[in-house]
Scaffold this motif. Structure first.
Motif, PDB file in Angstrom:
ATOM      1  N   ALA A   1       0.832  -1.430  -0.139  1.00  0.00           N
ATOM      2  CA  ALA A   1      -0.408  -0.061   0.037  1.00  0.00           C
ATOM      3  C   ALA A   1       0.802   1.077   0.268  1.00  0.00           C
ATOM      4  O   ALA A   1       0.667   2.448  -0.948  1.00  0.00           O
ATOM      5  CB  ALA A   1      -0.497   0.320   1.139  1.00  0.00           C
ATOM      6  N   THR A   2       1.659   1.485   0.949  1.00  0.00           N
ATOM      7  CA  THR A   2       2.776   2.364   0.828  1.00  0.00           C
ATOM      8  C   THR A   2       3.138   2.337  -0.117  1.00  0.00           C
ATOM      9  O   THR A   2       3.687   3.523  -0.916  1.00  0.00           O
ATOM     10  CB  THR A   2       3.847   1.981   2.013  1.00  0.00           C
ATOM     11  OG1 THR A   2       2.946   1.837   3.132  1.00  0.00           O
ATOM     12  CG2 THR A   2       4.806   3.807   1.564  1.00  0.00           C
ATOM     13  N   LEU A   3       3.741   1.741  -1.561  1.00  0.00           N
ATOM     14  CA  LEU A   3       4.363   1.525  -2.473  1.00  0.00           C
ATOM     15  C   LEU A   3       3.465   2.153  -4.635  1.00  0.00           C
ATOM     16  O   LEU A   3       3.888   3.217  -4.561  1.00  0.00           O
ATOM     17  CB  LEU A   3       4.953   0.021  -3.098  1.00  0.00           C
ATOM     18  CG  LEU A   3       6.225   0.013  -2.046  1.00  0.00           C
ATOM     19  CD1 LEU A   3       6.582  -2.206  -2.202  1.00  0.00           C
ATOM     20  CD2 LEU A   3       7.357   0.759  -2.304  1.00  0.00           C
ATOM     21  N   ALA A   4       2.339   1.623  -3.801  1.00  0.00           N
ATOM     22  CA  ALA A   4       1.722   2.473  -4.558  1.00  0.00           C
ATOM     23  C   ALA A   4       0.924   3.554  -3.841  1.00  0.00           C
ATOM     24  O   ALA A   4       1.018   4.657  -5.284  1.00  0.00           O
ATOM     25  CB  ALA A   4       0.277   1.121  -4.478  1.00  0.00           C
ATOM     26  N   ALA A   5       1.802   4.146  -2.729  1.00  0.00           N
ATOM     27  CA  ALA A   5       1.110   5.699  -2.666  1.00  0.00           C
ATOM     28  C   ALA A   5       2.193   6.483  -2.823  1.00  0.00           C
ATOM     29  O   ALA A   5       1.960   7.555  -3.196  1.00  0.00           O
ATOM     30  CB  ALA A   5       0.622   5.768  -1.510  1.00  0.00           C
ATOM     31  N   ASP A   6       3.224   5.680  -3.129  1.00  0.00           N
ATOM     32  CA  ASP A   6       4.677   6.182  -3.561  1.00  0.00           C
ATOM     33  C   ASP A   6       4.904   6.525  -4.895  1.00  0.00           C
ATOM     34  O   ASP A   6       6.039   6.883  -5.050  1.00  0.00           O
ATOM     35  CB  ASP A   6       4.892   6.262  -2.397  1.00  0.00           C
ATOM     36  CG  ASP A   6       5.231   6.589  -0.474  1.00  0.00           C
ATOM     37  OD1 ASP A   6       4.785   7.712  -0.556  1.00  0.00           O
ATOM     38  OD2 ASP A   6       6.736   5.554   0.101  1.00  0.00           O
ATOM     39  N   GLY A   7       3.791   5.822  -5.669  1.00  0.00           N
ATOM     40  CA  GLY A   7       4.068   5.689  -7.308  1.00  0.00           C
ATOM     41  C   GLY A   7       4.247   5.014  -7.780  1.00  0.00           C
ATOM     42  O   GLY A   7       5.406   4.927  -9.083  1.00  0.00           O
ATOM     43  N   CYS A   8       4.729   3.466  -7.583  1.00  0.00           N
ATOM     44  CA  CYS A   8       5.058   2.774  -8.073  1.00  0.00           C
ATOM     45  C   CYS A   8       3.373   1.576  -9.167  1.00  0.00           C
ATOM     46  O   CYS A   8       2.494   2.084  -8.219  1.00  0.00           O
ATOM     47  CB  CYS A   8       5.203   1.710  -6.926  1.00  0.00           C
ATOM     48  SG  CYS A   8       6.557   1.987  -6.015  1.00  0.00           S
ATOM     49  N   ASP A   9       3.540   2.278 -10.250  1.00  0.00           N
ATOM     50  CA  ASP A   9       2.529   1.235 -11.003  1.00  0.00           C
ATOM     51  C   ASP A   9       1.795   0.530 -10.989  1.00  0.00           C
ATOM     52  O   ASP A   9       0.815  -0.367 -11.087  1.00  0.00           O
ATOM     53  CB  ASP A   9       2.458   2.007 -12.303  1.00  0.00           C
ATOM     54  CG  ASP A   9       3.201   3.301 -12.776  1.00  0.00           C
ATOM     55  OD1 ASP A   9       2.195   4.266 -12.419  1.00  0.00           O
ATOM     56  OD2 ASP A   9       3.775   4.039 -13.812  1.00  0.00           O
ATOM     57  N   GLY A  10       3.068  -0.563 -10.587  1.00  0.00           N
ATOM     58  CA  GLY A  10       2.526  -2.282 -10.096  1.00  0.00           C
ATOM     59  C   GLY A  10       3.758  -2.970  -9.396  1.00  0.00           C
ATOM     60  O   GLY A  10       4.933  -2.151  -8.571  1.00  0.00           O
ATOM     61  N   LEU A  11       3.803  -4.031  -8.783  1.00  0.00           N
ATOM     62  CA  LEU A  11       4.555  -4.551  -7.879  1.00  0.00           C
ATOM     63  C   LEU A  11       4.856  -6.111  -8.343  1.00  0.00           C
ATOM     64  O   LEU A  11       3.981  -6.885  -9.435  1.00  0.00           O
ATOM     65  CB  LEU A  11       4.096  -4.946  -6.811  1.00  0.00           C
ATOM     66  CG  LEU A  11       2.556  -3.711  -5.578  1.00  0.00           C
ATOM     67  CD1 LEU A  11       1.981  -4.066  -5.160  1.00  0.00           C
ATOM     68  CD2 LEU A  11       4.378  -2.902  -5.417  1.00  0.00           C
ATOM     69  N   VAL A  12       5.857  -6.347  -8.353  1.00  0.00           N
ATOM     70  CA  VAL A  12       6.376  -7.310  -8.417  1.00  0.00           C
ATOM     71  C   VAL A  12       6.299  -8.213  -7.859  1.00  0.00           C
ATOM     72  O   VAL A  12       7.635  -7.961  -6.555  1.00  0.00           O
ATOM     73  CB  VAL A  12       7.908  -7.679  -9.744  1.00  0.00           C
ATOM     74  CG1 VAL A  12       7.815  -9.021 -10.120  1.00  0.00           C
ATOM     75  CG2 VAL A  12       7.823  -6.546 -11.179  1.00  0.00           C
ATOM     76  N   LEU A  13       5.950  -9.639  -7.383  1.00  0.00           N
ATOM     77  CA  LEU A  13       5.763 -10.300  -6.294  1.00  0.00           C
ATOM     78  C   LEU A  13       6.507 -11.601  -6.357  1.00  0.00           C
ATOM     79  O   LEU A  13       6.382 -12.549  -7.959  1.00  0.00           O
ATOM     80  CB  LEU A  13       4.448 -10.519  -5.513  1.00  0.00           C
ATOM     81  CG  LEU A  13       3.467  -9.479  -5.342  1.00  0.00           C
ATOM     82  CD1 LEU A  13       2.179 -10.142  -4.181  1.00  0.00           C
ATOM     83  CD2 LEU A  13       4.863  -8.013  -4.050  1.00  0.00           C
ATOM     84  N   SER A  14       7.091 -11.998  -5.344  1.00  0.00           N
ATOM     85  CA  SER A  14       8.053 -13.521  -5.913  1.00  0.00           C
ATOM     86  C   SER A  14       8.979 -13.001  -6.946  1.00  0.00           C
ATOM     87  O   SER A  14       8.821 -14.375  -7.198  1.00  0.00           O
ATOM     88  CB  SER A  14       7.037 -14.617  -5.917  1.00  0.00           C
ATOM     89  OG  SER A  14       6.323 -15.012  -4.170  1.00  0.00           O
ATOM     90  N   GLY A  15       9.704 -12.764  -5.975  1.00  0.00           N
ATOM     91  CA  GLY A  15      10.835 -12.128  -7.666  1.00  0.00           C
ATOM     92  C   GLY A  15      12.095 -12.788  -6.977  1.00  0.00           C
ATOM     93  O   GLY A  15      11.995 -13.269  -5.277  1.00  0.00           O
ATOM     94  N   THR A  16      13.234 -12.023  -7.360  1.00  0.00           N
ATOM     95  CA  THR A  16      14.187 -12.627  -6.700  1.00  0.00           C
ATOM     96  C   THR A  16      14.452 -12.061  -5.342  1.00  0.00           C
ATOM     97  O   THR A  16      14.707 -12.229  -4.178  1.00  0.00           O
ATOM     98  CB  THR A  16      15.932 -12.393  -7.266  1.00  0.00           C
ATOM     99  OG1 THR A  16      15.520 -13.031  -9.354  1.00  0.00           O
ATOM    100  CG2 THR A  16      17.203 -12.849  -7.120  1.00  0.00           C
ATOM    101  N   THR A  17      14.177 -10.986  -5.363  1.00  0.00           N
ATOM    102  CA  THR A  17      14.075  -9.692  -4.271  1.00  0.00           C
ATOM    103  C   THR A  17      13.033 -10.172  -3.484  1.00  0.00           C
ATOM    104  O   THR A  17      13.519  -9.894  -1.444  1.00  0.00           O
ATOM    105  CB  THR A  17      14.066  -8.030  -5.124  1.00  0.00           C
ATOM    106  OG1 THR A  17      14.636  -7.388  -5.802  1.00  0.00           O
ATOM    107  CG2 THR A  17      13.592  -7.026  -3.284  1.00  0.00           C
TER     108      THR A  17
END
Length: 297
Positions: free
Chosen positions: A38-54
């Motif tokens: 939720a914080t990332l979306a509010a701070d300008g992230c258009d999309g989220l990649v989950l369960s990647g290397t990070t």
């Protein structure tokens, strides 16, 4: 000045390769993941990649991956695209994860080149096609030969671009001329997977980035693209330079990005075989992070 009209951004421009928060005991913390998303979306992230290397996908279970996807989707809703990392060394397992992610309601799949076995290009192509055929979801290929030992060669990318569900590439090949040629020859949406190349790749036709550093500096990274799109390339270059010290410490200091990102966030431990950042490294990261925040205010 914008990205070419023929290269739509299927998952947005500014994507975060999100960490996977754990509790102090090392269990998945879906509530913390939802808050971070939720914080990332509010701070300008258009999309989220989950369960990647990070996101520490090699050390999370299939059940945990699904719980993570569902928790984040329930929090960000349908407004923020979610891309699930599903690739690996076993085609059958990657297909199972892809179908599991589709049932969890994701918007796309991030499929890394099969690693360790170093398959030839015909086998790499067959692997990607098998996964793309297994669901109705759009696919982002993940080209990171430094980790997998195998590159997706340009000729292979040209053939894979003909598949109706293979729509994007997360590019960590460190071959700017080769990437520019593929961008020009296909409709594949290129996303920089290396923060130091976010701006150069964007300038030659990429549509955005998938960033580990965005876990801690989402606004600062997005501001570079915003300035470029506004036609102020000098400002884009200046803002990009501000991000370099933190990027170098997070991504090129000998520690994995997962470790450095978690050192800056209250997101629990990393899972072994990873180890947490030492005191000196953590202090250096915090100093660079604060300096970036001050310089960008």
């Amino acid at each position: 000045m914008t990205t070419p009209a023929t290269h739509a951004a299927p998952f947005g421009r500014a994507l975060c390769a999100m960490i996977t928060p754990f509790t102090a005991s090392g269990a998945l913390d879906p509530d913390a993941a939802a808050r971070h998303a939720a914080t990332l979306a509010a701070d300008g992230c258009d999309g989220l990649v989950l369960s990647g290397t990070t996101g520490e996908s090699p050390t999370t279970t299939d059940t945990e991956k699904t719980a993570l996807l569902r928790a984040v989707r329930a929090t960000v809703g349908d407004a923020v695209p979610i891309v699930a990392g599903v690739g690996g060394p076993d085609t059958r397992q990657a297909i199972a994860l892809a179908r599991q992610a589709e049932r969890a309601g994701v918007d796309g799949l991030l499929v890394v080149t099969p690693y360790y076995s170093k398959p030839p290009q015909a086998a790499v192509e067959a692997y990607f096609r098998s996964i793309a055929d297994a669901t109705g979801l759009p696919v982002m290929l993940y080209d990171i030969p430094g980790r997998t030992g195998t590159r997706i060669e340009p000729e292979t990318l040209l053939r894979l671009a003909e598949h109706p569900r293979i729509v994007a590439v997360k590019d960590c090949a460190y071959d700017l001329p080769g990437s520019a040629k593929t961008i020009g020859a296909t409709s594949l949406a290129y996303y920089s997977g290396c923060e130091e190349l976010n701006l150069p790749l964007y300038a030659v036709g990429a549509v955005g980035y998938v960033s580990t550093v965005a876990n801690v500096a989402p606004r600062q990274l997005r501001a570079v693209l915003d300035a470029f799109d506004a036609g102020d390339t000098a400002e884009a270059a200046r803002l990009n330079r501000l991000t370099i010290p933190l990027t170098e410490l997070m991504m090129a200091s000998g520690l994995p990005g997962t470790v450095t990102a978690k050192a800056l966030l209250d997101a629990g431990p990393v899972r072994e075989p990873l180890q947490p950042a030492g005191r000196a490294a953590a202090d250096g990261l915090r100093k660079a992070y604060e300096e970036l925040r001050e310089a960008s205010e």
